[in-house]
Design an enzyme around this catalytic site. Structure first.
Site, PDB file in Angstrom:
ATOM      1  N   HIS B  51      41.866-122.474 -58.811  1.00  0.00           N
ATOM      2  CA  HIS B  51      41.206-123.375 -59.756  1.00  0.00           C
ATOM      3  C   HIS B  51      40.163-124.197 -58.988  1.00  0.00           C
ATOM      4  CE1 HIS B  51      44.619-123.467 -63.022  1.00  0.00           C
ATOM      5  NE2 HIS B  51      44.223-122.241 -62.704  1.00  0.00           N
ATOM      6  N   GLU B  53      39.597-127.315 -58.634  1.00  0.00           N
ATOM      7  CA  GLU B  53      40.097-128.442 -57.829  1.00  0.00           C
ATOM      8  C   GLU B  53      40.716-127.967 -56.512  1.00  0.00           C
ATOM      9  OE1 GLU B  53      40.788-127.656 -61.017  1.00  0.00           O
ATOM     10  OE2 GLU B  53      41.649-129.355 -62.087  1.00  0.00           O
ATOM     11  N   CYS B  81      45.395-129.268 -64.436  1.00  0.00           N
ATOM     12  CA  CYS B  81      46.699-128.701 -64.811  1.00  0.00           C
ATOM     13  C   CYS B  81      47.754-129.280 -63.863  1.00  0.00           C
ATOM     14  CB  CYS B  81      46.647-127.169 -64.711  1.00  0.00           C
ATOM     15  SG  CYS B  81      46.689-126.542 -63.016  1.00  0.00           S
TER      16      CYS B  81
END
Lengths: 147, 147
Positions: B51, B53, B81
């Protein structure tokens, strides 16, 4: 040799590298073949996400050229943290076997209990406490020697 | 240019690569310097943990040769998430700014609410809803075109 024994070997190798001794193994449940095995490598990689489970998932996904591993089971010596529990869900792992329970940092049976959240879209079958004493002993010894 | 605008540019680049359009930027709060910028790259890397991040954290940690980024702030176009929220905590990020809220998959203001758990050992300051409509619009458009 039991797959959790192999995960313990990965934990021992991690300890020898100065990493927190946690190990993980990913197995193709249809063949019994080991797809990936890894220990923690956060320190060596300067990567706070490089827990044994995430490293094993990355390696297995690379090997199978897929972001999903629905036929695979994951064995890990410690209850996964919340990050790893979520990554295991994203990877669609079929079964999760873990060794020691982790009341301080676990995300499966403690804290966030990610698999019980409505935001969890795949829940593996979970089996905790496998070779529990050996899995917690290696951690206890590591932190005792650190002090 | 606002840092969230730069995160949006990374989201656009991710969309162009066929990835879910989410972008992230890590900034050294003491200098304003951008340390890392990334979009989702799960598909390209066959890595369910890639992801925006996590990729940005990995890159920033590599650059600074550290597993911790206590002087850094992270900007991301969507509420992290549960996996990313935990990784942000592990990296000791100072402040988290996010764009759109994510009721279905978020782990900050929804679901696991990781920063409110006793198993969370570092909680960043959190600011949600930054450039919210632009951040959700790019996702809405992406999924509409997919159908």
């Amino acid at each position: 040799m039991n797959y959790m024994d192999i995960a313990l070997k990965e934990a021992e190798k991690a300890a020898a590298r100065g990493e927190v001794p946690i190990g993980a193994v990913i197995v193709d449940s249809t063949t019994g073949e080991i797809i990936a095995r890894a220990g923690n490598q956060s320190e060596a990689d300067h990567d706070p996400s490089a827990h044994a489970e995430v490293v094993a998932i990355r390696n297995a996904c690379q090997k199978l050229s897929s972001t999903r591993l629905p036929q695979c089971d994951l064995y890990v010596t410690l209850e996964p943290c919340t990050m790893c529990a979520t990554a295991i869900s994203f990877a669609r792992i079929r079964r999760l076997y873990f060794g020691a329970y982790d009341p301080k940092g676990g995300g499966v049976d403690h804290g966030a209990r990610f698999y019980e959240q409505a935001t969890c879209h795949h829940k593996p079958d979970v089996y905790g406490g496998i070779l529990e004493s050996a899995c917690s002993e290696i951690l206890r010894r590591f932190f005792q020697e650190k002090r």
